[in-house]
Design an enzyme around this catalytic site. Structure first.
Site, PDB file in Angstrom:
ATOM      1  N   CYS A 114       7.289  -1.779  -1.897  1.00 52.77           N
ATOM      2  CA  CYS A 114       6.642  -2.645  -2.896  1.00 52.77           C
ATOM      3  C   CYS A 114       7.639  -3.520  -3.658  1.00 52.77           C
ATOM      4  CB  CYS A 114       5.816  -1.814  -3.868  1.00 52.77           C
ATOM      5  SG  CYS A 114       4.493  -0.924  -3.041  1.00 52.77           S
ATOM      6  N   HIS A 248       4.295  -6.462 -10.172  1.00 57.55           N
ATOM      7  CA  HIS A 248       3.751  -5.843  -8.967  1.00 57.55           C
ATOM      8  C   HIS A 248       2.371  -5.286  -9.310  1.00 57.55           C
ATOM      9  CE1 HIS A 248       3.108  -3.558  -5.451  1.00 57.55           C
ATOM     10  NE2 HIS A 248       3.390  -2.386  -5.976  1.00 57.55           N
ATOM     11  N   ASN A 278      -3.276  -2.949  -4.246  1.00 57.22           N
ATOM     12  CA  ASN A 278      -1.818  -2.977  -4.107  1.00 57.22           C
ATOM     13  C   ASN A 278      -1.461  -3.488  -2.713  1.00 57.22           C
ATOM     14  OD1 ASN A 278       0.895  -2.440  -3.803  1.00 57.22           O
ATOM     15  ND2 ASN A 278       0.796  -0.359  -4.612  1.00 57.22           N
TER      16      ASN A 278
END
Ligand SMILES: CC(C)(COP(=O)(O)OP(=O)(O)OC[C@H]1O[C@@H](n2cnc3c(N)ncnc32)[C@H](O)[C@@H]1OP(=O)(O)O)[C@@H](O)C(=O)NCCC(=O)NCCS
Length: 321
Positions: A114, A248, A278
């Site tokens: 990520c 994020h 996500n």
């Protein structure tokens, strides 16, 4: 004059199929209420078989090139951040290069899950400032749906597929435009807290995402607040100078808690987790593109980007648009 990597264009791409929490609840033991309350997620896009990390990445890259007014032949460097490459090798960056029809250039993938886009951005920034290329494509692209265990409700509801891209151009600037500072971190002792239980060198399989959600949550808030503080200190600015935070998009509660820790008002935080879930390395450039295209982020704005992911890895960047 200072040579800096300046943001020249942004782009993004999402798979055709969008899945709501209610649709997910038809095949997974979960509910819209649980997902929204714990994460803020309402929808995610899921790639069809013909949509891959490389095709999504190339679509996002085309948009970013158009926004920058450049052609594929102008690009000297392609860095693609992903944890879900089309193949173990070659790098998906080279597949994107082929799909774009870009001639000989530097192209490679970065694997930091990520935080991958922050790692890729930081590497591109360094390479542009040392003259490796004049224009770079930095892409975050993921098809996480391919590595989810659809029987594990604690993870499969959290992720989605997509891609985001930016064009960075090396420019001699007289003002403070461009990437002003980046910071990257990794603490490998936590690699068992968020990982995939397969790989070419171990099981010979692709594997599935495994996560200790609570531990990830705790580390995320602490690490993200700290790294944002670091990049602000690097440039001698404070949270009140920031026009936009593009975090994020893992979980709305992580985003809210991090912003609160730094005293950043919610109105200055770009939020897409409700629409995209996500998307790992794609989440920051996807959210950035959205906020640039809808006119929120404008020329002259001070923007901070941050992400944290498996490893653990985490990082932040601060730039003047
Ligand atoms: C994953 C996360 C939302 C779970 O929330 P939580 O409050 O920690 O929940 P827990 O894992 O403790 O589970 C609480 C209960 O919900 C249940 N549950 C888990 N997933 C569920 C789902 N999708 N739907 C319904 N119930 C669920 C659990 O089984 C547990 O039930 P029990 O109390 O009967 O055992 C949260 O830990 C989180 O967001 N962590 C960070 C994850 C992340 O962002 N990772 C990516 C970083 S890059």
């Amino acid at each position: 004059m200072t040579l800096r990597a300046v943001l020249a264009g942004t782009g993004s791409a999402l798979p055709r199929t969008r899945v709501s929490n209610a649709e997910l609840a038809e095949r997974v033991d979960t509910s819209d209420e649980w997902i929204v309350e714990r994460t803020g997620i309402r929808f995610r896009h899921v790639a069809e078989p013909d949509e891959t990390t490389a095709t999504l990445g190339a679509a996002a890259a085309r948009e970013a090139l158009a926004a920058a007014g450049l052609e594929p032949s102008d690009i000297g460097l392609i860095i693609l951040a992903t944890a879900t490459p089309d193949n173990t090798f070659p790098a998906s960056a080279t597949k994107v290069q082929a799909l774009l029809g870009a001639p000989d250039c530097i192209a490679f993938d970065v694997a930091a899950v990520c935080s991958g886009f922050l790692y890729a951005l930081s590497v591109a920034d360094s390479m542009l400032r040392t003259g490796a290329a004049k224009h770079a494509l930095v892409i975050g692209s993921e098809t996480f749906s391919r590595i989810l265990d659809w029987e594990d409700r604690a993870t499969c509801v959290l992720f989605g597929d997509g891609a985001g891209a930016v064009v960075l151009s090396a420019e001699d600037v007289a003002d403070d435009r461009g990437i002003l500072a980046t910071r990257l971190h990794a603490e490998g002792q936590y690699c068992d807290m968020l990982y995939v239980d397969g790989g070419p060198s171990t099981t010979g399989t692709v594997g599935h995402v495994r996560m200790q959600g609570r531990e990830v949550f705790r580390h995320a808030v602490t690490n993200l607040a700290a790294v944002l503080g670091e990049v602000l200190a690097d440039v001698g600015l404070s949270a009140s100078d920031v026009d936009w935070v593009v975090p994020h998009q893992a979980n709305k509660r992580i985003i809210d808690a991090t912003a609160k820790k730094l005293g950043l008002p919610a109105e200055r935080v770009v939020l897409t987790v409700d629409q995209h879930a996500n998307t790992s390395a794609a989440s920051v450039p996807l959210a950035l593109d959205l906020a640039v295209r809808d006119g929120r982020i404008r020329r002259g704005d001070l923007v901070v980007l941050e992400a944290m992911g498996g490893g653990f890895t985490w990082g932040a960047a601060i730039l003047r648009i």
